[in-house]
Design a protein around this motif. Structure first.
Motif, PDB file in Angstrom:
ATOM      1  N   ARG A   1       0.879  -1.174   0.000  1.00  0.00           N
ATOM      2  CA  ARG A   1       0.000   0.000   0.000  1.00  0.00           C
ATOM      3  C   ARG A   1       0.920   1.229   0.000  1.00  0.00           C
ATOM      4  O   ARG A   1       1.906   1.285   0.733  1.00  0.00           O
ATOM      5  N   GLY A   2       0.538   2.229  -0.794  1.00  0.00           N
ATOM      6  CA  GLY A   2       1.368   3.434  -0.841  1.00  0.00           C
ATOM      7  C   GLY A   2       1.004   4.459   0.213  1.00  0.00           C
ATOM      8  O   GLY A   2       1.545   5.569   0.213  1.00  0.00           O
ATOM      9  N   ASN A   3       0.085   4.116   1.131  1.00  0.00           N
ATOM     10  CA  ASN A   3      -0.374   5.121   2.116  1.00  0.00           C
ATOM     11  C   ASN A   3       0.786   5.723   2.898  1.00  0.00           C
ATOM     12  O   ASN A   3       1.703   5.008   3.296  1.00  0.00           O
ATOM     13  N   PHE A   4       0.734   7.043   3.090  1.00  0.00           N
ATOM     14  CA  PHE A   4       1.840   7.689   3.802  1.00  0.00           C
ATOM     15  C   PHE A   4       1.385   8.766   4.777  1.00  0.00           C
ATOM     16  O   PHE A   4       2.179   9.216   5.588  1.00  0.00           O
ATOM     17  N   LEU A   5       0.115   9.194   4.732  1.00  0.00           N
ATOM     18  CA  LEU A   5      -0.342  10.196   5.698  1.00  0.00           C
ATOM     19  C   LEU A   5      -1.016   9.554   6.899  1.00  0.00           C
ATOM     20  O   LEU A   5      -1.074  10.143   7.970  1.00  0.00           O
ATOM     21  N   SER A   6      -1.548   8.365   6.715  1.00  0.00           N
ATOM     22  CA  SER A   6      -2.233   7.686   7.811  1.00  0.00           C
ATOM     23  C   SER A   6      -1.921   6.192   7.728  1.00  0.00           C
ATOM     24  O   SER A   6      -1.805   5.637   6.642  1.00  0.00           O
ATOM     25  N   GLU A   7      -1.790   5.581   8.908  1.00  0.00           N
ATOM     26  CA  GLU A   7      -1.589   4.131   8.927  1.00  0.00           C
ATOM     27  C   GLU A   7      -2.904   3.397   9.138  1.00  0.00           C
ATOM     28  O   GLU A   7      -2.930   2.170   9.238  1.00  0.00           O
ATOM     29  N   ASP A   8      -3.990   4.168   9.221  1.00  0.00           N
ATOM     30  CA  ASP A   8      -5.304   3.588   9.497  1.00  0.00           C
ATOM     31  C   ASP A   8      -5.838   2.918   8.225  1.00  0.00           C
ATOM     32  O   ASP A   8      -6.248   3.596   7.282  1.00  0.00           O
ATOM     33  N   LEU A   9      -5.848   1.598   8.225  1.00  0.00           N
ATOM     34  CA  LEU A   9      -6.225   0.868   7.000  1.00  0.00           C
ATOM     35  C   LEU A   9      -7.710   1.018   6.660  1.00  0.00           C
ATOM     36  O   LEU A   9      -8.109   0.683   5.546  1.00  0.00           O
ATOM     37  N   THR A  10      -8.520   1.544   7.598  1.00  0.00           N
ATOM     38  CA  THR A  10      -9.934   1.765   7.255  1.00  0.00           C
ATOM     39  C   THR A  10     -10.087   2.910   6.259  1.00  0.00           C
ATOM     40  O   THR A  10     -11.156   3.113   5.692  1.00  0.00           O
ATOM     41  N   THR A  11      -9.018   3.680   6.013  1.00  0.00           N
ATOM     42  CA  THR A  11      -9.074   4.753   5.011  1.00  0.00           C
ATOM     43  C   THR A  11      -8.864   4.222   3.595  1.00  0.00           C
ATOM     44  O   THR A  11      -9.011   4.963   2.625  1.00  0.00           O
ATOM     45  N   GLN A  12      -8.474   2.951   3.481  1.00  0.00           N
ATOM     46  CA  GLN A  12      -8.087   2.401   2.180  1.00  0.00           C
ATOM     47  C   GLN A  12      -9.303   1.832   1.456  1.00  0.00           C
ATOM     48  O   GLN A  12      -9.996   0.965   1.987  1.00  0.00           O
ATOM     49  N   VAL A  13      -9.542   2.317   0.231  1.00  0.00           N
ATOM     50  CA  VAL A  13     -10.745   1.913  -0.504  1.00  0.00           C
ATOM     51  C   VAL A  13     -10.385   1.407  -1.898  1.00  0.00           C
ATOM     52  O   VAL A  13      -9.281   1.634  -2.396  1.00  0.00           O
ATOM     53  N   GLY A  14     -11.351   0.755  -2.520  1.00  0.00           N
ATOM     54  CA  GLY A  14     -11.144   0.171  -3.840  1.00  0.00           C
ATOM     55  C   GLY A  14     -11.007   1.223  -4.933  1.00  0.00           C
ATOM     56  O   GLY A  14     -11.392   2.387  -4.762  1.00  0.00           O
ATOM     57  N   THR A  15     -10.491   0.798  -6.070  1.00  0.00           N
ATOM     58  CA  THR A  15     -10.203   1.701  -7.183  1.00  0.00           C
ATOM     59  C   THR A  15     -11.452   2.441  -7.678  1.00  0.00           C
ATOM     60  O   THR A  15     -11.406   3.643  -7.953  1.00  0.00           O
ATOM     61  N   LEU A  16     -12.571   1.731  -7.745  1.00  0.00           N
ATOM     62  CA  LEU A  16     -13.796   2.353  -8.262  1.00  0.00           C
ATOM     63  C   LEU A  16     -14.325   3.426  -7.318  1.00  0.00           C
ATOM     64  O   LEU A  16     -15.014   4.358  -7.740  1.00  0.00           O
ATOM     65  N   ALA A  17     -14.005   3.315  -6.043  1.00  0.00           N
ATOM     66  CA  ALA A  17     -14.401   4.349  -5.071  1.00  0.00           C
ATOM     67  C   ALA A  17     -13.376   5.485  -5.050  1.00  0.00           C
ATOM     68  O   ALA A  17     -13.730   6.662  -4.962  1.00  0.00           O
ATOM     69  N   LEU A  18     -12.096   5.137  -5.154  1.00  0.00           N
ATOM     70  CA  LEU A  18     -11.024   6.123  -4.988  1.00  0.00           C
ATOM     71  C   LEU A  18     -10.867   7.039  -6.205  1.00  0.00           C
ATOM     72  O   LEU A  18     -10.717   8.262  -6.062  1.00  0.00           O
ATOM     73  N   LEU A  19     -10.887   6.452  -7.391  1.00  0.00           N
ATOM     74  CA  LEU A  19     -10.579   7.208  -8.611  1.00  0.00           C
ATOM     75  C   LEU A  19     -11.500   8.431  -8.802  1.00  0.00           C
ATOM     76  O   LEU A  19     -10.994   9.555  -8.969  1.00  0.00           O
ATOM     77  N   PRO A  20     -12.835   8.271  -8.766  1.00  0.00           N
ATOM     78  CA  PRO A  20     -13.691   9.457  -8.974  1.00  0.00           C
ATOM     79  C   PRO A  20     -13.506  10.517  -7.898  1.00  0.00           C
ATOM     80  O   PRO A  20     -13.581  11.715  -8.178  1.00  0.00           O
ATOM     81  N   GLN A  21     -13.244  10.081  -6.661  1.00  0.00           N
ATOM     82  CA  GLN A  21     -13.059  11.059  -5.577  1.00  0.00           C
ATOM     83  C   GLN A  21     -11.790  11.876  -5.798  1.00  0.00           C
ATOM     84  O   GLN A  21     -11.776  13.088  -5.585  1.00  0.00           O
TER      85      GLN A  21
END
Ligand code: FMN
Length: 344
Positions: free
Chosen positions: A181-201
């Motif tokens: 995972r490339g996450n770097f601002l938060s280690e909270d994995l509940t912030t991580q969402v699928g591509t179809l949710a993330l891309l439009p946002q």
């Protein structure tokens, strides 16, 4: 702006950089096929990096991407390391490994001024970063010779952060993606969402071109991401069975088997969550374990177990990096796969 305009390539596809799973041969094949091939450098020393770059320059005149991790190297923590090794004691014993003889090592290296100096000789069209960005000075240096900067975001907050620091494109990495995972601002994995949710946002939140990554494995998936407004796509897992991939036999066998349908995020191999096929060590100690040393220090303790098990043909202790969609993995040359993915 499209990926083609931004990077000077013919096809809207980036072959994802995959440290430990491919080197320059795949970069060359994909770039020559008209997409953006990538060279991952997180597990290369600077001299190995230079020789890969020399080989790439000799074998393609097309644009390519060079990729780096940007983590802060944690200070060694002897107490935590000892506790982690204690939890692996039964495995060490079973394999006859002396836990005190295992060297601690850096595991994976972040981007450095040494790497930047070598990069300056090659001036790649694109330089991409995972886990944030390097220092302002190093980033300015890379930009000074004209490379376009791409960086991974796993949340809208990370996309804003990257835009504010002047990147040229954002790679929206959905939760389906294989590897770290490339996450770097938060280690909270509940912030991580699928591509179809993330891309439009992310597309709504920033004014930059956005590349979609995670779970894309065929031409229809590529077309769907572009229809949503992506400037291009970045695809990793689908390339893992190509002859240019450098993964070992146990990894190849797992990708080809029914077990590839079972993936999870685990930190037991490196200290950071990464998606791989579920295996024995993930089942017995993880997949997430709060005692694992900080990234990338967890790499050392598992290494001898992995080596012994693999020598016996077992994947029990191997990181079997793989995304949620292994259905696009094919044992065909990377150039052919690239054309199939791009629908040409
Ligand atoms: C084996 C493997 C290794 C990876 N290594 C890296 C890496 O070194 N740098 C990086 O930025 N991303 C890395 N990634 C993540 C990819 O850039 C990308 O986000 C992911 O492959 C896209 O999802 P997909 O695997 O479902 O296609 C890796 C992915 C895999 C599968």
């Amino acid at each position: 702006m499209t990926l083609q305009q931004l990077a000077g390539v013919a096809l809207p596809v980036i072959q994802a950089p995959m440290a430990g799973a491919q080197a320059g041969a795949m970069t060359i094949a994909v770039s020559n096929a008209g997409a953006l091939g990538s060279l991952p450098c997180a597990m290369l020393g600077v001299e190995a990096m230079r020789s890969e770059l020399v080989a790439i320059k000799v074998q393609t005149a097309k644009p390519f991407n060079v990729n780096f991790f940007c983590h802060a190297q944690p200070p060694p923590d002897a107490k935590r390391e000892a506790a982690w090794r204690a939890s692996l004691a039964a495995y060490y014993q079973a394999f006859g490994i002396d836990a005190n003889s295992i060297p601690t090592g850096p595991g994976r290296l972040p981007f450095s001024s040494e790497a930047a100096n070598i990069l300056a000789e090659f001036k790649p069209a694109v330089v991409s970063f995972h886990f944030g960005l390097p220092s302002t000075e190093l980033l300015a240096l890379v930009k000074s010779w004209g490379s376009k900067i791409f960086a991974s975001a796993t949340t809208v907050d990370e996309a804003h952060w990257l835009e504010a620091r002047g990147v040229d494109a954002i790679i929206a990495q959905g939760l389906e993606a294989g590897g770290h995972r490339g996450n770097f601002l938060s280690e909270d994995l509940t912030t991580q969402v699928g591509t179809l949710a993330l891309l439009p946002q992310i597309l709504r939140a920033v004014r930059l071109p956005v590349i979609a990554a995670g779970g894309i494995a065929d031409a229809k998936g590529v077309a769907a991401a572009l229809a949503l407004g992506a400037a291009g796509v970045q695809i990793g897992t689908a390339y893992l069975l190509c002859p240019e991939a450098t993964i070992n036999a146990v990894h190849r066998a797992a990708l080809k088997s029914e077990t590839a349908r079972h993936t999870a995020l685990t930190n037991v191999f490196t200290g950071r969550p990464a998606r791989g096929i579920v295996n024995r060590i993930m089942r017995e100690l993880g997949p997430m374990n709060t005692a694992a040393p900080a990234f990338p220090l967890a790499t050392s303790a598992i290494a001898p177990l992995r080596a012994k098990a693999e020598s016996q043909g077992s994947d029990d202790f191997s990181p079997l990096w793989c995304g949620q969609n292994a259905s696009g993995c094919k044992e065909v040359p990377a150039a052919q796969l690239t054309r199939e993915l791009a629908g040409v």
